[in-house]
Enzyme design. Structure first.
Site, mmCIF file in Angstrom:
data_model
loop_
_atom_site.group_PDB
_atom_site.id
_atom_site.type_symbol
_atom_site.label_atom_id
_atom_site.label_comp_id
_atom_site.label_asym_id
_atom_site.label_seq_id
_atom_site.Cartn_x
_atom_site.Cartn_y
_atom_site.Cartn_z
ATOM 1 N N PHE A 203 12.026 75.310 79.977
ATOM 2 C CA PHE A 203 10.819 74.504 79.806
ATOM 3 C C PHE A 203 10.298 74.696 78.399
ATOM 4 O O PHE A 203 9.913 75.797 78.003
ATOM 5 C CB PHE A 203 9.752 74.902 80.822
ATOM 6 C CG PHE A 203 8.472 74.125 80.683
ATOM 7 C CD1 PHE A 203 8.435 72.769 80.963
ATOM 8 C CD2 PHE A 203 7.299 74.743 80.253
ATOM 9 C CE1 PHE A 203 7.264 72.042 80.819
ATOM 10 C CE2 PHE A 203 6.124 74.031 80.121
ATOM 11 C CZ PHE A 203 6.109 72.669 80.402
ATOM 12 N N GLU A 276 15.330 58.740 76.796
ATOM 13 C CA GLU A 276 14.181 59.601 76.520
ATOM 14 C C GLU A 276 14.641 60.979 76.039
ATOM 15 O O GLU A 276 15.603 61.539 76.565
ATOM 16 C CB GLU A 276 13.308 59.724 77.772
ATOM 17 C CG GLU A 276 12.866 58.363 78.308
ATOM 18 C CD GLU A 276 11.702 58.462 79.278
ATOM 19 O OE1 GLU A 276 11.253 59.584 79.567
ATOM 20 O OE2 GLU A 276 11.243 57.402 79.731
ATOM 21 N N ARG A 294 15.976 50.397 83.251
ATOM 22 C CA ARG A 294 15.104 49.279 83.607
ATOM 23 C C ARG A 294 14.219 48.960 82.423
ATOM 24 O O ARG A 294 14.254 49.662 81.409
ATOM 25 C CB ARG A 294 14.221 49.649 84.804
ATOM 26 C CG ARG A 294 13.442 50.949 84.578
ATOM 27 C CD ARG A 294 12.422 51.247 85.628
ATOM 28 N NE ARG A 294 11.918 52.594 85.561
ATOM 29 C CZ ARG A 294 11.002 53.049 84.725
ATOM 30 N NH1 ARG A 294 10.491 52.237 83.823
ATOM 31 N NH2 ARG A 294 10.586 54.302 84.751
#
Length: 451
Positions: A203, A276, A294
């Protein structure tokens, strides 16, 4: 060219698709639930079909009902918009097997990128940087899971392989909380996505979220339409987006854009998509996060800086047309910002605020675009997403775009339901935002002073 398109969505994106079809001379079919029979796109479409009661499961997620609507109306294709069935590989496959065109990528591409574990494998094979992690799903071996986390280093994040939309993720800061967090995430993932497969990643606590809009025509051409910064997030949901990304070195952005195009070419991507990345600006590093197969909620800001209509391009590609331009033809102009205006109560945990809009006075000014399905008298139901409008501004510079954003938010009046407008007005004047120095964790840390 397609002759008739069924729009398998609702709200502003359904109206957006309808208008693109109208401009191209394509007939439209609107499907709707009983709760949405009076929505604007339903009234403006050439035909409409009711596909079920308000519950999304019984209407907008009802694949047999949507395909039946295509059959009875003789539609050529379906546009899924975003959300609902837009990234459902089974839906795309059934559409194709029924003889219709799916305005989006191929089913196998959706399936490949929808599984985050398989997507990471593709990135690794393509030489695209990925976040250090478990390199595959976690199994029932608790000692292996603990060992992997120690090797990666805390904090770690557990992610659902089939997750998306900000769901199926949990951050763990120490070993004592890890195994319980894995179990809870697996349970949630099974409930939300039908698959309990999860994996582990490092993270990164202060990264930027940068995404690249790509187009592929399935005929050998893939290009990018620039970058967007989506770092202002709440619970992994984007709140404000900008194009281009700010305060990131040009060389680093160029590498990110090139990686996105590499990915699109590697998988033979067809139609519009978004790759991304999370970006460690201080160390000049970036890592693949996911690919959305999409049209994105924030696609208008890419349209504003390129002058291209992405939905029209989607329709052209689905109709079999190759891209009529190359990368060198894309010109970027100015800066664009998008805010999502929702029917929510910011001071009460962003609780949804359904009801009837008694006054709707949107701003009017240069450099403004408003994508919305709302109007005075419209009823905001409790069954669906609370998005009322996407307020988009464009300026010659970021400074001008921010000034226009502030003025537009100040002029926007909505009565009858609570909205996020007061929150957005404060956010648009916050010093860190004005300086372009926010990261993905900034908004969560500063919510108390903004709501």
């Amino acid at each position: 060219m397609l002759d008739k398109v069924l729009i398998a969505n609702r709200g502003e994106i359904a109206l957006r698709v309808l208008r693109a079809c109208k401009e191209l001379g394509i007939k439209t079919v609107a499907v709707h639930s009983t709760a949405d029979k009076d929505l604007m796109h339903v009234r403006l479409s050439d035909e409409c079909v009711c596909i079920g009661p308000p519950s999304p499961t019984d209407s907008y997620l009802n694949i047999p009902a949507i395909i039946s609507a295509m059959e009875v109306t003789d539609a050529d294709a379906v546009h899924p918009g975003y959300g609902f069935l837009s990234e459902n590989a089974d839906f795309a496959e059934q559409v194709e097997n029924s003889g219709f065109a799916f305005i989006g990528p191929q089913a196998e591409t959706i399936r490949l990128m929808g599984d985050k574990v398989s997507a990471i494998d593709v990135m690794r094979d393509a030489g695209v940087p990925t976040v250090p992690g478990s390199n595959g799903p976690l199994d029932d071996n608790k000692e292996r899971t603990l060992s992997l986390a120690r090797e990666i280093g805390y904090p770690v994040i557990i992610k659902a392989a089939a997750g998306g939309g900000g769901r199926g993720m949990r951050v763990v800061h120490n070993e004592a909380a890890l195994l319980k967090a894995v179990y809870v995430t697996q349970t949630e993932a099974k409930s939300f996505f039908g698959s309990g497969v999860v994996y582990l990643e490092k993270f990164l606590e202060n990264p930027r979220h940068v995404e690249i809009q790509v187009l592929g025509d399935g005929q050998g051409k893939a290009i990018h339409l620039g970058d967007r910064d989506c770092s202002l997030q709440r619970r992994y949901q984007k709140v404000v987006e900008e194009a281009p990304a700010t305060s990131i070195p040009d060389a680093l952005i160029a590498d990110i854009r090139a990686s996105a195009v590499t990915i699109a070419r590697e998988i033979g991507y067809v139609n519009a998509g978004t790759v991304e990345f999370i970006v460690d600006r201080d160390n000049g590093a970036f890592f693949f996060l996911e690919m959305n197969t999409r049209i994105q909620v924030e696609h208008p800001i890419s349209e504003m800086i390129t002058g291209l209509d992405l939905v029209r391009q989607q329709i052209h590609i689905a109709g079999g047309a190759p891209l009529s331009f190359g990368q060198s033809d894309i010109r970027f102009s100015g800066h664009a910002i998008e805010c999502r205006v929702n029917a929510e109560v910011p001071g009460d945990g962003f609780r949804p605020s359904p009801g009837r809009i008694t006054a709707w006075r949107p701003p009017e000014m240069a450099g403004l675009r408003l994508d919305t399905h709302c109007h005075e008298g419209a009823v905001i139901t409790p069954y669906y997403d609370s998005l009322l409008a996407k307020l988009i501004v464009h300026g010659a510079s970021r400074l001008q775009a921010v000034a226009r954003l502030q003025a537009a938010l100040d002029d926007f009046r909505v009565d009858g339901v609570e909205t996020t407008l007061p929150f957005l007005r404060r956010l648009a004047r916050e010093l860190n935002y004005l300086q372009g120095s926010v990261n993905t964790g900034w908004l969560e840390l500063n919510l108390d002073c903004l709501t």
